[in-house]
Write a protein that holds these residues in place. Sequence first.
Motif, PDB file in Angstrom:
ATOM      1  N   MET A 166       0.829  -1.368   0.041  1.00  0.00           N
ATOM      2  CA  MET A 166       0.040  -0.174   0.015  1.00  0.00           C
ATOM      3  C   MET A 166       1.069   1.203  -0.004  1.00  0.00           C
ATOM      4  N   ASP A 167       1.965   1.314   0.860  1.00  0.00           N
ATOM      5  CA  ASP A 167       2.937   2.310   0.658  1.00  0.00           C
ATOM      6  C   ASP A 167       3.409   2.544  -0.560  1.00  0.00           C
ATOM      7  N   CYS A 168       3.917   1.508  -1.131  1.00  0.00           N
ATOM      8  CA  CYS A 168       4.485   1.582  -2.419  1.00  0.00           C
ATOM      9  C   CYS A 168       3.513   2.182  -3.555  1.00  0.00           C
ATOM     10  N   LEU A 169       2.276   1.653  -3.537  1.00  0.00           N
ATOM     11  CA  LEU A 169       1.179   2.063  -4.441  1.00  0.00           C
ATOM     12  C   LEU A 169       1.169   3.907  -4.224  1.00  0.00           C
ATOM     13  N   PHE A 170       0.963   4.127  -2.893  1.00  0.00           N
ATOM     14  CA  PHE A 170       0.696   5.537  -2.318  1.00  0.00           C
ATOM     15  C   PHE A 170       2.065   6.432  -3.080  1.00  0.00           C
ATOM     16  N   GLU A 171       3.132   6.013  -2.855  1.00  0.00           N
ATOM     17  CA  GLU A 171       4.286   6.676  -3.339  1.00  0.00           C
ATOM     18  C   GLU A 171       4.510   6.763  -4.877  1.00  0.00           C
ATOM     19  N   MET A 172       3.911   5.583  -5.701  1.00  0.00           N
ATOM     20  CA  MET A 172       3.884   5.722  -6.883  1.00  0.00           C
ATOM     21  C   MET A 172       2.871   7.058  -7.573  1.00  0.00           C
ATOM     22  N   ALA A 274       8.740   1.967  -5.823  1.00  0.00           N
ATOM     23  CA  ALA A 274       7.786   2.804  -6.202  1.00  0.00           C
ATOM     24  C   ALA A 274       8.540   3.641  -7.064  1.00  0.00           C
ATOM     25  N   VAL A 275       9.655   4.218  -6.958  1.00  0.00           N
ATOM     26  CA  VAL A 275      10.405   5.385  -7.630  1.00  0.00           C
ATOM     27  C   VAL A 275      10.856   4.355  -8.942  1.00  0.00           C
ATOM     28  N   THR A 276      11.348   3.363  -8.732  1.00  0.00           N
ATOM     29  CA  THR A 276      11.940   2.876  -9.709  1.00  0.00           C
ATOM     30  C   THR A 276      10.950   2.104 -11.063  1.00  0.00           C
TER      31      THR A 276
END
Lengths: 385, 271
Positions: A166-172, A274-276
């Motif tokens: 979820m954190d990853c999606l949020f950061e994306m 996320a950024v990658t």
Amino acid sequence: MTARQQLPEAGTELRTATAKLETGQSGSECLVKVGGDWRLSEPVPSWTGVLGEKTATSMRVVPEGLGKWDTTLVLFLVHGQAWCAKSKKDFHVEALPKNLQALLRQVAGISEPKPMAKTDVKSTWGLAGDMAKMWASHAMEMVSFIGECTLGFMDAAKKPRQFRWMDCLFEMQQCWATSLPIVSVVSFLVGVILAFQAAIQLRQFGAAIFVADLVGLAVVREMGPMMAAVIVAGGTGAGFAAQLGNMKVGEEIDALETLGVSAVDFLALPRLLAVTLMMPVLAAYANVLGVLGGMFVSATMLDIPAAAYWIETQASVGVLDVTTGLIKSLFFGLAVGLAGCLRGMKCERSAAGVGAATSSAVVTGVMLIILADALFGTIFNVLRI
Amino acid sequence: MKSDTPKTVIEVKNLACGYGETVVLQKVSFSVHSRELFFVIGGSGCGKSTLLRCMIGLLKPLKGDVAYFGKSFTAADAVQRRDILKTFGVLYQNSALWSSMTLAENVSLPLEEHTSLTREDRLEITTLKLAQVGLSGSEELYPSELSGGMKKRAALARALALDPAIVFFDEPSTGLDPITSREMDQLILQVRETLGTTMVIVSHQLSSIFRLADRVIVLDHKTKGIIAEGAPRELAATSTDPRVRDFLNQDEDSSKRTKHPSAVKPDPISK
């Protein structure tokens, strides 16, 4: 200090605009009459003005119409006291206001002020050396951080359910939303600029249509991924450093550690992923906008129809060109994420530390992008891709 | 409160801690007993917080050992370390609530990381813990929406999430007004009464020390170690060390308290 520098020499005019100083002889005693307002902001007489009365065996300071006074008067008396002690004369201040006498007693026995130590200004070479040392330690930190992240990702691959998706999606989402407008404008304009430069040269040979080749290849292989990466480094990368830096200052990262949660797993990995993942998407988008920019210039300035421009671009830019660009942008994303997270987590525990971490994240990020680009350029050249 | 043979829960042996070349503390040895309200006190810069960071594993000791329930923390491998970390909660000086999460998520995260409870169970425990510190109904608030005192309460709820045997407090009354600070003290007592938690509190707040402490150690920055150990009132009255006496008798209030310890002996708190 300025006030004292403006003081009159001994024997010259002793009256200033506000502070008054008169001397008079009474028997063997020298009377020093102080009056008026003694202010730091105004020039005031100095003790040297009284030195003329060398014959007197004692000095007596008396107030005469003394108005407001501040440290300047205390300093004047301190100088007088010291001068009297040195030349073995008596010094009397009994007639002065009580609080002034009390102040004088408090500062009695202060030593001559030492000249202020000059701020240690390092030589240019010394500073350069310090910077080199700092870069070396940053490089070491980066290597160990890459190791930690690799281990973290290996763990996450084993237990993907524990990864903070979820954190990853949020950061994306964040990365996409903040970067999109700037990437749009910048890459379109980069296409425009490249087309202008190419047009000036190519038009001389009647080869204006090759603007499409030049812009297409330059944007897809280099400029698109690069511009997207630089923009993400300035926005998202700096954002990571500021977020994590703030968490470090607020002991939030400590709170994770004492819970047995690795800050790298919990905070860095989702952001890094996320950024990658987001970077190639933004790079692809930047490619499209860049080509559009070139097309715009060609259509309006060079009278090349958009359709012809598009066909020429398709003919010159191969799938491999697009792929190499996007592969590079994956690594650019990783570089930006690593720089942002690492600088944030190594932030000093102060507000200034967060600022320093943020700017350091951008500098490190952009530098890593350029380094990676040069590396890939060499590799692709050797492989003749 | 104290049984005849107090059970040792934390044992610090010959600990030296510092940063790089700078040694802040050396040869520090003491033990904390079960259900004890144990204070680490001393003036600013004496190494209280450094000692705490060393004890909770944020700072690697230069020498010596910290052991929890007889198991070495310093020499523990990753798995043992995680097990030991579960036995204590920490309330940080500026609360250190995770600012991107709601209070409920903050309290729930330790449960998520260390238990296999379902989401519903976690939610229930979270609500319970927040009620315990007097923050019912604040589950969905973010830390930035809370006052300093509320943040401390929420941080205490989070520290208590896993029902730890020990809770560490880093200056719990920093930044709180006297009344809120007193409420915090009462909350600490209440938790001890109800859960039997051992508390290690770093503080220089005299009122809290006299109100709460069973036993204190006094640190000093020149000695770089412990200069006194014992019950605060006894130390204030009988210590021969002027530094200890000066520290504990800073105002008349504290000496009054030493004369009437019964007057401040806390009752089980009625909320």
